[in-house]
Design a protein around this motif. Structure first.
Motif, PDB file in Angstrom:
ATOM      1  N   GLN A  37       0.830  -1.208   0.000  1.00 44.95           N
ATOM      2  CA  GLN A  37       0.000   0.000   0.000  1.00 44.95           C
ATOM      3  C   GLN A  37       0.859   1.251   0.000  1.00 44.95           C
ATOM      4  O   GLN A  37       0.559   2.224  -0.705  1.00 44.95           O
ATOM      5  CB  GLN A  37      -0.944  -0.002   1.199  1.00 44.95           C
ATOM      6  CG  GLN A  37      -2.055  -1.021   1.068  1.00 44.95           C
ATOM      7  CD  GLN A  37      -2.917  -1.140   2.307  1.00 44.95           C
ATOM      8  OE1 GLN A  37      -2.464  -0.901   3.430  1.00 44.95           O
ATOM      9  NE2 GLN A  37      -4.164  -1.529   2.122  1.00 44.95           N
ATOM     10  N   LYS A  38       1.939   1.245   0.752  1.00 44.26           N
ATOM     11  CA  LYS A  38       2.845   2.403   0.780  1.00 44.26           C
ATOM     12  C   LYS A  38       3.510   2.593  -0.583  1.00 44.26           C
ATOM     13  O   LYS A  38       3.647   3.715  -1.062  1.00 44.26           O
ATOM     14  CB  LYS A  38       3.902   2.229   1.867  1.00 44.26           C
ATOM     15  CG  LYS A  38       4.837   3.425   1.983  1.00 44.26           C
ATOM     16  CD  LYS A  38       5.923   3.217   2.999  1.00 44.26           C
ATOM     17  CE  LYS A  38       6.864   4.388   3.130  1.00 44.26           C
ATOM     18  NZ  LYS A  38       7.405   4.915   1.897  1.00 44.26           N
ATOM     19  N   GLY A  43       3.821   5.847  -5.607  1.00 43.19           N
ATOM     20  CA  GLY A  43       3.939   5.762  -7.059  1.00 43.19           C
ATOM     21  C   GLY A  43       4.887   4.671  -7.532  1.00 43.19           C
ATOM     22  O   GLY A  43       5.341   4.692  -8.672  1.00 43.19           O
ATOM     23  N   GLU A  44       5.183   3.708  -6.680  1.00 41.11           N
ATOM     24  CA  GLU A  44       6.129   2.652  -7.028  1.00 41.11           C
ATOM     25  C   GLU A  44       5.436   1.386  -7.539  1.00 41.11           C
ATOM     26  O   GLU A  44       6.089   0.419  -7.884  1.00 41.11           O
ATOM     27  CB  GLU A  44       6.991   2.300  -5.818  1.00 41.11           C
ATOM     28  CG  GLU A  44       7.820   3.463  -5.319  1.00 41.11           C
ATOM     29  CD  GLU A  44       8.526   3.160  -4.019  1.00 41.11           C
ATOM     30  OE1 GLU A  44       8.477   2.009  -3.547  1.00 41.11           O
ATOM     31  OE2 GLU A  44       9.126   4.086  -3.462  1.00 41.11           O
ATOM     32  N   GLY A  45       4.108   1.388  -7.558  1.00 45.25           N
ATOM     33  CA  GLY A  45       3.377   0.205  -7.994  1.00 45.25           C
ATOM     34  C   GLY A  45       3.427   0.037  -9.508  1.00 45.25           C
ATOM     35  O   GLY A  45       3.853   0.922 -10.246  1.00 45.25           O
ATOM     36  N   THR A  46       2.976  -1.116  -9.972  1.00 45.84           N
ATOM     37  CA  THR A  46       2.914  -1.392 -11.402  1.00 45.84           C
ATOM     38  C   THR A  46       1.506  -1.105 -11.898  1.00 45.84           C
ATOM     39  O   THR A  46       0.530  -1.555 -11.306  1.00 45.84           O
ATOM     40  CB  THR A  46       3.260  -2.875 -11.673  1.00 45.84           C
ATOM     41  OG1 THR A  46       4.557  -3.144 -11.158  1.00 45.84           O
ATOM     42  CG2 THR A  46       3.241  -3.186 -13.152  1.00 45.84           C
TER      43      THR A  46
END
Length: 58
Positions: A37-38, A43-46
């Protein structure tokens, strides 16, 4: 961050005779979810569309 309060809530929702392995597994899962979630907030998710394209390439 995994807080003591969140762990208490997790324990309160588990059966009375929970095994140590199950408890530790749930704590690890909760921590991984919080980390994910963090990463999303940072903005580090795919992106979902990028992920679908990557899976299609397998």
């Amino acid at each position: 961050m995994l807080t003591k309060d969140k762990v208490h809530q997790l324990i309160d929702h588990m059966p009375e005779n929970v095994s140590t392995e199950d408890l530790i597994g749930k704590i690890i899962l909760l921590q991984k979810i919080e980390i994910a979630q963090k990463e999303i907030v940072d903005g580090e998710g795919t992106d979902w569309d990028d992920l679908k394209k990557e899976v299609e390439s397998w």
